[in-house]
Write a protein that holds these residues in place. Sequence first.
Motif, PDB file in Angstrom:
ATOM      1  N   ILE A  78      42.538  58.442  68.268  1.00 23.65           N
ATOM      2  CA  ILE A  78      42.681  58.626  66.821  1.00 23.65           C
ATOM      3  C   ILE A  78      42.168  60.009  66.423  1.00 23.65           C
ATOM      4  O   ILE A  78      42.794  60.705  65.619  1.00 23.65           O
ATOM      5  N   ALA A  79      41.037  60.421  66.994  1.00 29.11           N
ATOM      6  CA  ALA A  79      40.471  61.729  66.675  1.00 29.11           C
ATOM      7  C   ALA A  79      41.424  62.857  67.041  1.00 29.11           C
ATOM      8  O   ALA A  79      41.583  63.817  66.275  1.00 29.11           O
ATOM      9  N   VAL A  80      42.068  62.750  68.185  1.00 31.21           N
ATOM     10  CA  VAL A  80      43.029  63.780  68.601  1.00 31.21           C
ATOM     11  C   VAL A  80      44.175  63.854  67.600  1.00 31.21           C
ATOM     12  O   VAL A  80      44.553  64.936  67.138  1.00 31.21           O
ATOM     13  N   ARG A  81      44.731  62.692  67.245  1.00 33.93           N
ATOM     14  CA  ARG A  81      45.847  62.682  66.297  1.00 33.93           C
ATOM     15  C   ARG A  81      45.405  63.193  64.922  1.00 33.93           C
ATOM     16  O   ARG A  81      46.129  63.963  64.268  1.00 33.93           O
ATOM     17  N   ALA A  82      44.236  62.784  64.481  1.00 41.56           N
ATOM     18  CA  ALA A  82      43.722  63.225  63.177  1.00 41.56           C
ATOM     19  C   ALA A  82      43.587  64.746  63.125  1.00 41.56           C
ATOM     20  O   ALA A  82      43.916  65.373  62.119  1.00 41.56           O
ATOM     21  N   GLU A  83      43.101  65.329  64.207  1.00 47.95           N
ATOM     22  CA  GLU A  83      42.985  66.794  64.264  1.00 47.95           C
ATOM     23  C   GLU A  83      44.359  67.449  64.221  1.00 47.95           C
ATOM     24  O   GLU A  83      44.541  68.474  63.565  1.00 47.95           O
ATOM     25  N   GLU A  84      45.333  66.856  64.917  1.00 49.69           N
ATOM     26  CA  GLU A  84      46.687  67.422  64.941  1.00 49.69           C
ATOM     27  C   GLU A  84      47.283  67.503  63.542  1.00 49.69           C
ATOM     28  O   GLU A  84      47.972  68.471  63.219  1.00 49.69           O
ATOM     29  N   LEU A 118      49.220  58.371  59.065  1.00 51.51           N
ATOM     30  CA  LEU A 118      48.140  58.177  60.025  1.00 51.51           C
ATOM     31  C   LEU A 118      47.920  56.688  60.312  1.00 51.51           C
ATOM     32  O   LEU A 118      47.619  56.317  61.445  1.00 51.51           O
ATOM     33  N   ALA A 119      48.083  55.831  59.318  1.00 58.24           N
ATOM     34  CA  ALA A 119      47.950  54.381  59.542  1.00 58.24           C
ATOM     35  C   ALA A 119      48.942  53.919  60.610  1.00 58.24           C
ATOM     36  O   ALA A 119      48.583  53.162  61.520  1.00 58.24           O
ATOM     37  N   ALA A 120      50.180  54.376  60.524  1.00 57.05           N
ATOM     38  CA  ALA A 120      51.192  54.009  61.524  1.00 57.05           C
ATOM     39  C   ALA A 120      50.812  54.560  62.895  1.00 57.05           C
ATOM     40  O   ALA A 120      50.989  53.880  63.917  1.00 57.05           O
ATOM     41  N   ASP A 121      50.290  55.777  62.939  1.00 58.66           N
ATOM     42  CA  ASP A 121      49.833  56.350  64.209  1.00 58.66           C
ATOM     43  C   ASP A 121      48.686  55.529  64.793  1.00 58.66           C
ATOM     44  O   ASP A 121      48.648  55.277  66.001  1.00 58.66           O
TER      45      ASP A 121
END
Length: 97
Positions: free
Chosen positions: A45-51, A84-87
């Motif tokens: 999640i942290a990686v995606r959030a940063e992206e 982000l919820a879907a991710d």
Amino acid sequence: MKLLDDDAVSERLAGVPEWRREGNEIRRTVAAPDFPTAIRIVDAIAVRAEEINHHPDIDIRWRRLHLALTTHDAGGLTGRDFELAADIDRIAAEHGA
């Protein structure tokens, strides 16, 4: 980013059924199979959030992750929260949660 009205929020929530609205946030609890998996989920999640430069609030309680999303800059819910919820749903599913 444009705030979503109540109708749009309800419509978007239908696409992420694990999430619920609480005021200006959407929330979900993820139950991982074990603590190490919970941490791997948080890391993904942290990686995606940063992206996408959009960061959830995460509370870790053993193997349970309590997540909250809102767009602070906009003062409420926007499309970014539902993206982000879907991710997060996808990441949780990939890890067996």
